[in-house]
Enzyme design. Structure first.
Site: not given
Ligand SMILES: Cc1cc2nc3c(=O)[nH]c(=O)nc-3n(C[C@H](O)[C@H](O)[C@H](O)COP(=O)(O)O)c2cc1C
Length: 390
Positions: A117, A185, A338, A360, A363
């Site tokens: 990326q 971005y 995550r 996961c 959080c």
């Protein structure tokens, strides 16, 4: 008997996930299953952006863990667009040997594919030396920081940086490149009417606002030929008043599909929507109702994505619901960030019959680690420390 029964149960459960573990193709690249690791900023490079053994270890764990396609954290295309020290950079050829080493090691694991990326922080830049840049000088709501407006000449130079960096990902052996055009971005600043007020060829109507993504695509193609898939993580909604709407992003998606993008990962949200970090792109998930939060977006975009794969990201936690999404053809791949920080071997766990949801808890402690250190799962680390002490 117990052994036999356990294995039979595992087999039945795996059959339940046949869509998740079917091979797929992005462009002409075969992906061994439908599980993608969504880009995750790592902060594990050297201070000046070169690859480290520590970073390679993170990718080795993911490759061992059964993910079909791993997308790296954002690699910076230019010094003016870095998020922080310790991010991976690809500004020039000196970075290629390190990147190549990482890619080669990932490729040693059975049929794992890896995409780079690449991105630029744009309007949300925080570099002490380089001021933030954007298509238009729209101040950031929370800091009042005003980005410098780019001239059209400067935009052309930035396009070249994206193209050159893509060529370096190709030379490093990556299987494809993903342009980061989301989360406020630089590239997403162009497509959003909230951040792009230009009157030239790069602003105004949707076609003009998407031009930068079309130009980058066409120029990469000229350099690397037809075989290297070019994909994008695409802003589909800004979630701010006057921001990019799904109606517009549908038209943008159509332009990108017609241009030749091999896959699109719809996402959304920007710094302005992230006060309190519990919202897009990485939302808190309190119950199963909060999961798969870009599924409604996918349902709108999928019908116009002929010959272009849809990678669904955002709160994918349950393999059975991921399986259903794939089976019903609302997405071609599911993508997780995550959950794979907590469990890099999650795909193998599911494949081997333990189909309980990702551990996961969403959080966002991992998100906060980014401010001060490398990125890691805080919950996992605490559990490991507890086990070590006891
Ligand atoms: C710690 C952290 C780092 C991230 N880094 C990136 C990144 O470099 N590029 C990107 O496009 N998205 C990044 N994201 C967003 C994720 O890729 C993903 O879109 C989002 O977290 C939702 O997916 P999830 O529910 O599986 O976490 C990051 C998110 C987190 C929490």
């Amino acid at each position: 008997m117990k052994f036999f029964l356990n294995n039979l149960i595992k087999l039945v459960k795996t059959i339940d996930l046949k869509y998740l573990f079917r091979t797929g193709k992005i462009g002409n690249v075969i992906i061994k299953n439908r599980i993608v690791r969504s880009a995750t900023y790592e902060k594990r490079a050297t201070k000046h952006g070169h690859i480290t053994e520590h970073l390679i270890k993170m990718y080795t764990d993911l490759a061992k863990g059964g993910t079909g396609l791993i997308i790296t954290g954002t690699i910076a295309v230019d010094p003016t667009g870095t998020g922080s020290p310790y991010q991976a950079y690809l500004f020039d050829d000196s970075y290629i040997p390190g990147q190549k080493k990482l890619v080669d090691i990932v490729h040693e694991y059975s049929d794992v594919k890896i995409a780079a990326q690449i991105g630029h922080t744009g309007r949300q830049g925080i570099h002490p030396k380089y001021p933030p840049i954007a298509p238009s000088p729209v101040p950031l709501r929370y800091s009042k920081q005003i980005p410098k407006e780019l001239t059209s000449e400067e935009i052309k130079v930035l396009i070249e940086k994206f193209v050159n960096t893509s060529c370096r990902t190709y030379e490093s052996g990556y299987d494809m490149v993903q342009l980061h055009a989301a989360h406020g971005y630089l590239l997403s600043n162009f497509i959003s009417p909230y951040t792009n007020k230009r009157k030239d060829e790069f602003g105004g109507n949707i076609q003009n606002r998407t031009k930068i993504l079309v130009d980058i695509y066409n120029q990469i193609r000229e350099e690397v030929g037809k075989k290297f898939p070019i994909i994008t993580k695409l802003q589909t909604q800004d979630f701010v008043p006057g921001g990019l709407s799904l109606n517009e992003s549908k038209q943008i998606t159509k332009i990108l599909v017609d241009t030749g993008y091999a896959a699109i990962e719809p996402s959304g949200g920007m710094l302005e929507t992230m006060e309190g970090v519990n919202t897009y792109p990485s939302k808190f998930i309190k119950s199963s109702n909060d999961e798969n939060y870009f599924l409604p977006t996918a349902k709108i975009l999928k019908p116009i994505m002929e010959n272009c794969s849809l990678i669904l990201v955002g709160g994918i936690r349950n393999p059975l619901s991921a399986e259903k999404i794939l089976k019903e053809n609302f997405a071609d791949y599911i993508s997780m960030c995550r959950p794979l920080l907590r469990e890099p071997d999650l795909p193998n766990r599911w494949k081997n019959g333990d189909i309980s949801p990702a551990k996961c808890i969403s959080c966002n402690s991992c998100y906060n680690t980014m401010m001060t250190s490398e990125v890691y799962c805080v919950v996992k680390q605490k559990l490991e420390e507890k086990n070590f002490d006891s």
